[in-house]
Design a protein around this motif. Structure first.
Motif, PDB file in Angstrom:
ATOM      1  N   LYS A  69       8.537 -21.653 -27.688  1.00 33.65           N
ATOM      2  CA  LYS A  69       8.094 -20.537 -26.434  1.00 33.65           C
ATOM      3  C   LYS A  69       8.188 -21.425 -25.047  1.00 33.65           C
ATOM      4  O   LYS A  69       8.725 -20.855 -24.173  1.00 33.65           O
ATOM      5  CB  LYS A  69       6.582 -20.381 -26.465  1.00 33.65           C
ATOM      6  CG  LYS A  69       5.936 -19.478 -27.775  1.00 33.65           C
ATOM      7  CD  LYS A  69       4.535 -19.388 -27.577  1.00 33.65           C
ATOM      8  CE  LYS A  69       4.148 -18.516 -28.715  1.00 33.65           C
ATOM      9  NZ  LYS A  69       3.086 -18.132 -28.910  1.00 33.65           N
ATOM     10  N   LYS A 107      12.155 -20.972 -24.645  1.00 36.87           N
ATOM     11  CA  LYS A 107      12.548 -19.709 -24.072  1.00 36.87           C
ATOM     12  C   LYS A 107      12.022 -19.125 -22.844  1.00 36.87           C
ATOM     13  O   LYS A 107      12.854 -18.749 -22.258  1.00 36.87           O
ATOM     14  CB  LYS A 107      11.523 -18.837 -25.062  1.00 36.87           C
ATOM     15  CG  LYS A 107      11.942 -17.297 -24.874  1.00 36.87           C
ATOM     16  CD  LYS A 107      11.046 -16.206 -25.864  1.00 36.87           C
ATOM     17  CE  LYS A 107      11.209 -15.041 -25.394  1.00 36.87           C
ATOM     18  NZ  LYS A 107      10.101 -13.996 -25.242  1.00 36.87           N
ATOM     19  N   ILE A 108      10.917 -19.772 -22.153  1.00 35.95           N
ATOM     20  CA  ILE A 108      10.603 -19.494 -20.797  1.00 35.95           C
ATOM     21  C   ILE A 108      11.383 -20.219 -19.977  1.00 35.95           C
ATOM     22  O   ILE A 108      11.574 -19.712 -18.758  1.00 35.95           O
ATOM     23  CB  ILE A 108       8.953 -19.616 -20.647  1.00 35.95           C
ATOM     24  CG1 ILE A 108       8.619 -21.214 -20.626  1.00 35.95           C
ATOM     25  CG2 ILE A 108       8.098 -18.633 -21.282  1.00 35.95           C
ATOM     26  CD1 ILE A 108       7.155 -21.430 -20.279  1.00 35.95           C
ATOM     27  N   LYS A 165      14.528 -20.888 -20.337  1.00 37.49           N
ATOM     28  CA  LYS A 165      15.670 -19.847 -20.340  1.00 37.49           C
ATOM     29  C   LYS A 165      15.678 -18.633 -19.501  1.00 37.49           C
ATOM     30  O   LYS A 165      16.467 -18.283 -18.830  1.00 37.49           O
ATOM     31  CB  LYS A 165      16.390 -19.854 -21.808  1.00 37.49           C
ATOM     32  CG  LYS A 165      16.835 -20.873 -22.514  1.00 37.49           C
ATOM     33  CD  LYS A 165      17.308 -20.601 -23.936  1.00 37.49           C
ATOM     34  CE  LYS A 165      17.836 -21.693 -24.669  1.00 37.49           C
ATOM     35  NZ  LYS A 165      18.328 -21.373 -25.886  1.00 37.49           N
ATOM     36  N   GLU A 166      14.581 -18.197 -19.747  1.00 36.71           N
ATOM     37  CA  GLU A 166      14.118 -16.895 -18.997  1.00 36.71           C
ATOM     38  C   GLU A 166      14.115 -17.355 -17.409  1.00 36.71           C
ATOM     39  O   GLU A 166      14.595 -16.367 -16.712  1.00 36.71           O
ATOM     40  CB  GLU A 166      12.975 -16.286 -19.362  1.00 36.71           C
ATOM     41  CG  GLU A 166      12.881 -15.573 -20.743  1.00 36.71           C
ATOM     42  CD  GLU A 166      11.387 -15.140 -21.328  1.00 36.71           C
ATOM     43  OE1 GLU A 166      10.751 -14.837 -20.096  1.00 36.71           O
ATOM     44  OE2 GLU A 166      10.961 -15.223 -22.337  1.00 36.71           O
ATOM     45  N   GLU A 200      17.627 -17.507 -16.157  1.00 36.43           N
ATOM     46  CA  GLU A 200      18.572 -16.201 -15.963  1.00 36.43           C
ATOM     47  C   GLU A 200      17.791 -15.454 -14.676  1.00 36.43           C
ATOM     48  O   GLU A 200      18.585 -14.984 -13.937  1.00 36.43           O
ATOM     49  CB  GLU A 200      18.196 -15.380 -17.339  1.00 36.43           C
ATOM     50  CG  GLU A 200      18.797 -15.711 -18.352  1.00 36.43           C
ATOM     51  CD  GLU A 200      18.020 -14.964 -19.489  1.00 36.43           C
ATOM     52  OE1 GLU A 200      17.538 -14.007 -19.473  1.00 36.43           O
ATOM     53  OE2 GLU A 200      18.670 -15.298 -20.517  1.00 36.43           O
ATOM     54  N   LYS A 201      16.582 -15.863 -14.414  1.00 32.32           N
ATOM     55  CA  LYS A 201      16.087 -14.891 -13.029  1.00 32.32           C
ATOM     56  C   LYS A 201      16.721 -15.948 -11.839  1.00 32.32           C
ATOM     57  O   LYS A 201      16.728 -15.159 -10.913  1.00 32.32           O
ATOM     58  CB  LYS A 201      14.555 -15.093 -13.264  1.00 32.32           C
ATOM     59  CG  LYS A 201      13.802 -14.336 -14.383  1.00 32.32           C
ATOM     60  CD  LYS A 201      12.308 -14.568 -14.201  1.00 32.32           C
ATOM     61  CE  LYS A 201      11.568 -13.566 -15.139  1.00 32.32           C
ATOM     62  NZ  LYS A 201      11.334 -12.177 -14.781  1.00 32.32           N
ATOM     63  N   ASP A 247      20.018 -14.464 -11.357  1.00 30.15           N
ATOM     64  CA  ASP A 247      20.167 -13.246 -10.735  1.00 30.15           C
ATOM     65  C   ASP A 247      19.897 -13.319  -9.099  1.00 30.15           C
ATOM     66  O   ASP A 247      20.545 -12.445  -8.509  1.00 30.15           O
ATOM     67  CB  ASP A 247      18.921 -12.317 -11.418  1.00 30.15           C
ATOM     68  CG  ASP A 247      19.210 -11.975 -12.737  1.00 30.15           C
ATOM     69  OD1 ASP A 247      20.327 -11.932 -13.304  1.00 30.15           O
ATOM     70  OD2 ASP A 247      18.114 -11.285 -13.298  1.00 30.15           O
ATOM     71  N   LYS A 268       3.874 -18.821 -17.014  1.00 33.98           N
ATOM     72  CA  LYS A 268       4.103 -18.679 -18.469  1.00 33.98           C
ATOM     73  C   LYS A 268       3.317 -20.004 -19.055  1.00 33.98           C
ATOM     74  O   LYS A 268       2.961 -19.826 -20.424  1.00 33.98           O
ATOM     75  CB  LYS A 268       5.702 -18.702 -18.715  1.00 33.98           C
ATOM     76  CG  LYS A 268       6.126 -17.377 -18.183  1.00 33.98           C
ATOM     77  CD  LYS A 268       5.547 -16.108 -18.907  1.00 33.98           C
ATOM     78  CE  LYS A 268       6.257 -14.911 -18.563  1.00 33.98           C
ATOM     79  NZ  LYS A 268       5.560 -13.700 -19.656  1.00 33.98           N
TER      80      LYS A 268
END
Length: 71
Positions: A7, A10-11, A13-14, A17-18, A21, A52
């Motif tokens: 987890k 995953k956060i 990597k998120e 991505e943000k 952007d 998170k």
């Protein structure tokens, strides 16, 4: 109980991505002086990751460059 490393990966990597952007269009602000700058991406990433992480490990203490948890 150990936190779920899957987890956490995953956060992170998120968050990446943000950040991407906002690449090249993130607003830059002074934080006290012209030598101390912060971007919209800095603040967003720190808030996202802190929130998170606290969902995964509620007892965690988060220390960041822009803010920190006070509990």
């Amino acid at each position: 109980m150990k936190p779920d490393i899957t987890k956490i990966i995953k956060i992170t990597k998120e968050a990446g991505e943000k950040i991407m952007d906002l690449w090249g269009r993130s607003k830059i602000e002074e934080k006290g002086s012209s030598q101390n700058l912060v971007t919209e991406a800095d603040t967003m990433a720190e808030e996202f990751l802190s929130g998170k992480l606290l969902e995964i490990v509620p007892s965690a203490k988060v220390l960041g460059e822009e803010h920190s948890s006070s509990e």
